[in-house]
Write a protein that holds these residues in place. Structure first.
Motif, short mmCIF file in Angstrom:
data_model
loop_
_atom_site.label_atom_id
_atom_site.label_comp_id
_atom_site.label_asym_id
_atom_site.label_seq_id
_atom_site.Cartn_x
_atom_site.Cartn_y
_atom_site.Cartn_z
N PRO A 124 0.81 -1.22 0.00
CA PRO A 124 0.00 0.00 0.00
C PRO A 124 0.84 1.27 0.00
O PRO A 124 0.34 2.34 -0.32
CB PRO A 124 -0.82 -0.13 1.29
CG PRO A 124 -0.02 -1.03 2.17
CD PRO A 124 0.65 -2.00 1.24
N ARG A 125 2.11 1.15 0.34
CA ARG A 125 2.99 2.33 0.28
C ARG A 125 3.33 2.70 -1.16
O ARG A 125 3.73 3.84 -1.42
CB ARG A 125 4.27 2.05 1.07
CG ARG A 125 4.07 1.88 2.57
CD ARG A 125 5.30 1.35 3.24
NE ARG A 125 5.66 0.01 2.74
CZ ARG A 125 6.68 -0.70 3.20
NH1 ARG A 125 7.44 -0.21 4.17
NH2 ARG A 125 6.94 -1.90 2.71
N VAL A 126 3.17 1.75 -2.06
CA VAL A 126 3.45 1.99 -3.48
C VAL A 126 2.15 2.10 -4.27
O VAL A 126 2.01 2.96 -5.15
CB VAL A 126 4.33 0.87 -4.06
CG1 VAL A 126 4.61 1.11 -5.54
CG2 VAL A 126 5.63 0.74 -3.28
N VAL A 127 1.20 1.25 -3.94
CA VAL A 127 -0.09 1.21 -4.65
C VAL A 127 -1.20 1.58 -3.67
O VAL A 127 -1.56 0.78 -2.81
CB VAL A 127 -0.35 -0.18 -5.26
CG1 VAL A 127 -1.69 -0.20 -5.99
CG2 VAL A 127 0.78 -0.59 -6.18
N GLU A 128 -1.71 2.78 -3.79
CA GLU A 128 -2.70 3.26 -2.83
C GLU A 128 -4.01 2.47 -2.88
O GLU A 128 -4.74 2.43 -1.89
CB GLU A 128 -2.99 4.75 -3.07
CG GLU A 128 -1.80 5.67 -2.79
CD GLU A 128 -2.14 7.13 -3.02
OE1 GLU A 128 -3.29 7.41 -3.42
OE2 GLU A 128 -1.27 7.98 -2.78
N THR A 129 -4.31 1.87 -4.03
CA THR A 129 -5.57 1.14 -4.19
C THR A 129 -5.46 -0.34 -3.84
O THR A 129 -6.37 -1.11 -4.12
CB THR A 129 -6.07 1.27 -5.64
OG1 THR A 129 -5.06 0.79 -6.54
CG2 THR A 129 -6.41 2.71 -5.97
N ALA A 130 -4.34 -0.74 -3.23
CA ALA A 130 -4.19 -2.14 -2.82
C ALA A 130 -5.31 -2.52 -1.86
O ALA A 130 -5.72 -1.73 -1.01
CB ALA A 130 -2.84 -2.35 -2.16
N ARG A 131 -5.81 -3.74 -2.00
CA ARG A 131 -6.92 -4.18 -1.16
C ARG A 131 -6.63 -5.57 -0.58
O ARG A 131 -5.77 -6.31 -1.09
CB ARG A 131 -8.23 -4.19 -1.95
CG ARG A 131 -8.21 -5.02 -3.22
CD ARG A 131 -9.59 -4.96 -3.88
NE ARG A 131 -9.69 -5.76 -5.08
CZ ARG A 131 -9.52 -5.30 -6.31
NH1 ARG A 131 -9.21 -4.02 -6.50
NH2 ARG A 131 -9.65 -6.10 -7.36
N PRO A 132 -7.35 -5.95 0.47
CA PRO A 132 -7.07 -7.24 1.13
C PRO A 132 -7.42 -8.43 0.25
O PRO A 132 -8.33 -8.37 -0.58
CB PRO A 132 -7.97 -7.20 2.38
CG PRO A 132 -8.31 -5.76 2.57
CD PRO A 132 -8.34 -5.15 1.20
N VAL A 133 -6.70 -9.50 0.46
CA VAL A 133 -6.96 -10.79 -0.18
C VAL A 133 -7.69 -11.66 0.84
O VAL A 133 -7.25 -11.78 1.98
CB VAL A 133 -5.65 -11.47 -0.62
CG1 VAL A 133 -5.91 -12.85 -1.21
CG2 VAL A 133 -4.90 -10.59 -1.61
N ASP A 134 -8.80 -12.26 0.45
CA ASP A 134 -9.61 -13.05 1.39
C ASP A 134 -8.90 -14.32 1.83
O ASP A 134 -8.89 -14.66 3.02
CB ASP A 134 -10.97 -13.40 0.77
CG ASP A 134 -11.84 -12.18 0.54
OD1 ASP A 134 -11.66 -11.18 1.28
OD2 ASP A 134 -12.68 -12.20 -0.38
N GLN A 135 -8.35 -15.06 0.86
CA GLN A 135 -7.74 -16.35 1.16
C GLN A 135 -6.45 -16.53 0.38
O GLN A 135 -6.30 -16.02 -0.72
CB GLN A 135 -8.70 -17.50 0.82
CG GLN A 135 -9.90 -17.61 1.73
CD GLN A 135 -10.72 -18.87 1.42
OE1 GLN A 135 -10.60 -19.46 0.35
NE2 GLN A 135 -11.55 -19.28 2.37
N LEU A 136 -5.53 -17.28 0.98
CA LEU A 136 -4.28 -17.69 0.33
C LEU A 136 -3.98 -19.12 0.73
O LEU A 136 -4.39 -19.58 1.80
CB LEU A 136 -3.11 -16.81 0.80
CG LEU A 136 -3.01 -15.35 0.36
CD1 LEU A 136 -1.89 -14.68 1.13
CD2 LEU A 136 -2.76 -15.26 -1.13
N THR A 137 -3.24 -19.81 -0.12
CA THR A 137 -2.67 -21.07 0.31
C THR A 137 -1.33 -20.78 0.98
O THR A 137 -0.74 -19.71 0.80
CB THR A 137 -2.44 -22.02 -0.87
OG1 THR A 137 -1.46 -21.44 -1.74
CG2 THR A 137 -3.74 -22.27 -1.64
N PHE A 138 -0.83 -21.74 1.76
CA PHE A 138 0.48 -21.56 2.36
C PHE A 138 1.56 -21.40 1.30
O PHE A 138 2.51 -20.64 1.48
CB PHE A 138 0.81 -22.75 3.28
CG PHE A 138 0.10 -22.71 4.59
CD1 PHE A 138 0.40 -21.74 5.53
CD2 PHE A 138 -0.88 -23.64 4.90
CE1 PHE A 138 -0.26 -21.69 6.75
CE2 PHE A 138 -1.54 -23.61 6.11
CZ PHE A 138 -1.24 -22.63 7.04
N GLU A 139 1.41 -22.09 0.19
CA GLU A 139 2.38 -21.96 -0.89
C GLU A 139 2.38 -20.55 -1.45
O GLU A 139 3.45 -19.94 -1.67
CB GLU A 139 2.08 -22.96 -2.01
CG GLU A 139 3.13 -22.96 -3.12
CD GLU A 139 2.84 -23.98 -4.21
OE1 GLU A 139 3.69 -24.14 -5.10
OE2 GLU A 139 1.76 -24.60 -4.16
#
Length: 538
Positions: free
Chosen positions: A314-329
């Protein structure tokens, strides 16, 4: 050209996998039962909780409601980093967060307050240049003392805790005097030095909870069984010894008063020396997942200062948004290639034992955060997140022998091993290899200096021609590589439009990552443009 991505720092660990195996089953059983159930076969260690005093003296005198009433065992582990407990006011907020989920009986892992770890390291360095009689006047030491004394006063902790804090501060000054006298700051002494941060923060927080009517007890991680090797400043956990010991220490026995265990992150005890060790970068996160694995919990929560894992920095991309889910990989690739939310080593025990990790925001407690787990549905996924790693060194190596010479790559990587330099991304052909060098794995290491790189180049004499370029950056697309053609077509169209030149590309061993190496000066432009392409501008 055949390309492979090599996430450095991940080594074969058959012993660790074997040690974790029984805990995978424990997690599955726990998830199938009510969170209040406990295994009848579990050994229990009696311990005495710090009871809440009748007349709390804290600034916020209204008692908090103790969470997890009716629960028989710990149901979740929360970890809060240094920014979350940077001041007395932040500690009060964290206490309120901990008590705002009444369905859980939590174990809480804390980092040192704010910039305390940096101040401790600075104090150690300055002690080498300061006479023993003047140690008490060191600015970093005074700042540490002022912060923790002020915090104790604002939190209104009991007199016994104030005495304990003063004892630790005295021991800290004595250690610095010893460093000054010996004119040596060994890795072992450095671990002892930085341990004071977590030992102080956890004692203050546990005492504050008690002052607010919430039974809590402070634990040093090394006292409840976190055992490591004796590789000071970057110790590795001995899972075979640690997991059963922690499980026994944090399991409540029949009739034992339930309380909130408050545990130091980052710390362990060396198996051979018995001395305090530290777990390196991301050590407090590792403590959190380690405790979750030991207790067989379905989920642990790592509380940061952002709304989970984001689509970009978010320090570079102001429109960054949360990701709901990720795998451990996916999360591991994100961490290795630039994201700082969760360290890869912290995910190992969770992934092996099937413990989900949820990353949440201590400044926005109602946000759902990001859940990290072993598997998720990738059918509709194209790009999950884009990360950037700056200040990267790119090395180009070409064989001086003719085609068909076997053993070329083995000789190349032997040079890196002898120079103790890790590799990040690799792209190979039969007679050449291009790769990037991995930055320091450990909290106290620093970037390679020119002399070290020149020495590395000398090591290739007689084997290959080698040259390096500094000032590069890695742009990593964490994505569904089953749709590589679509992703690459759109990516290169954007980079061509922005006049960004790709110096190297790697996609191979990783099934979730496409890595592009560009000039550092072009990296932010590339990141912003790619984020708009795959996530939109709002």
């Amino acid at each position: 050209m055949q390309a492979v991505a090599v996430p450095s720092g991940v080594r074969p660990a058959a012993a660790r996998v074997a040690a974790l195996a029984p805990y995978r089953l424990a997690v599955r059983r726990t998830a199938q039962r009510s969170s209040s159930a406990c295994s009848s076969s579990t050994k229990r260690l009696q311990c005495h909780a710090v009871a809440a005093p009748d007349a709390p003296s804290a600034v916020n005198s209204k008692p908090l409601v103790a969470p997890g009433q009716g629960q028989q065992q710990v149901t979740v582990v929360y970890k809060f980093g240094g920014s979350s407990v940077a001041s007395a006011e932040r500690m009060m907020e964290v206490a309120d967060i901990v008590c705002s989920f009444p369905e859980h009986l939590p174990c809480v892992v804390l980092s040192a307050m704010g910039k305390t770890t940096n101040l401790l390291l600075q104090a150690g360095d300055e002690a080498l240049r300061t006479p023993p009689a003047d140690i008490g006047s060191l600015a970093p030491l005074r700042a540490i003392k002022d912060l923790h004394r002020e915090t104790a006063s604002k939190l209104g902790v009991d007199g016994a805790t104030v005495e304990e804090v003063e004892t630790l501060l005295t021991q800290l000054q004595q250690l610095l005097v010893g460093i000054s006298i010996m004119q040596d700051l060994t890795p072992r002494a450095k671990d002892s030095l930085v341990s004071f941060g977590e030992r102080l923060s956890t004692r203050l927080f546990a005492a504050y909870l008690c002052a607010r009517g919430v039974p809590a007890k402070q634990y040093d991680a090394y006292q409840i069984g976190v055992t490591t090797n004796d590789n000071f400043v970057n110790a590795e956990v001995n899972y075979e010894l640690t997991l059963p010991a922690v499980r026994e220490s944090l399991t409540f026995g029949p009739g034992q008063q339930r309380h909130l265990p408050i545990v130091t992150g980052f710390l362990g005890r060396g198996l051979q020396t018995g001395a305090i060790t530290t777990l390196g970068r991301g050590g407090s996160d590792l403590t959190c997942t380690l405790l979750g694995a030991a207790l067989g919990l379905p989920e642990v929560q790592v509380w940061k200062d952002v709304d989970g894992v984001l689509t970009a920095d978010p320090r570079v991309v102001e429109t960054a948004r949360p990701v709901d889910q990720l795998t451990f990989e996916e999360a591991t690739e994100l961490a290795f290639f630039g994201a700082t939310v969760l360290h890869p080593l912290a995910m190992q025990p969770a992934a092996e034992c099937g413990v989900n990790v949820r990353v949440k925001n201590s400044y926005n407690r109602k946000a759902p955060g990001t859940q990290i787990k072993n598997e998720r549905d990738m059918a509709d996924c194209l790009v999950t997140s884009i990360v950037m790693k700056s200040n990267v060194t790119l090395v180009d190596i070409s064989s001086t022998r003719m085609l068909g010479q076997y053993g070329f790559l083995a000789k190349v990587f032997d040079v890196f091993e002898k120079n103790k330099i890790s590799v990040d991304v690799v792209a190979t052909s039969e007679v050449s290899v291009s790769l990037t060098l991995d930055p320091a794995k450990c909290l106290w290491e620093r970037d390679l200096i020119t002399e070290e790189l020149d020495t590395l180049m000398t090591g290739f004499e007689g084997i290959a021609k080698a040259q390096y370029r500094r000032g590069m950056a890695i742009i990593s697309l964490i994505c569904n590589v089953q749709r590589t053609s679509t992703i690459l077509e759109r990516t290169f169209r954007v980079l061509n439009r922005e006049d960004v030149t790709v110096q190297m590309m790697s996609q191979g061993a990783s099934k979730t990552n496409i890595a592009l190496i560009v000039n550092d000066t072009e990296a932010k432009t590339a990141l912003r443009a790619l984020h708009v392409e795959f996530f939109g501008s709002a």
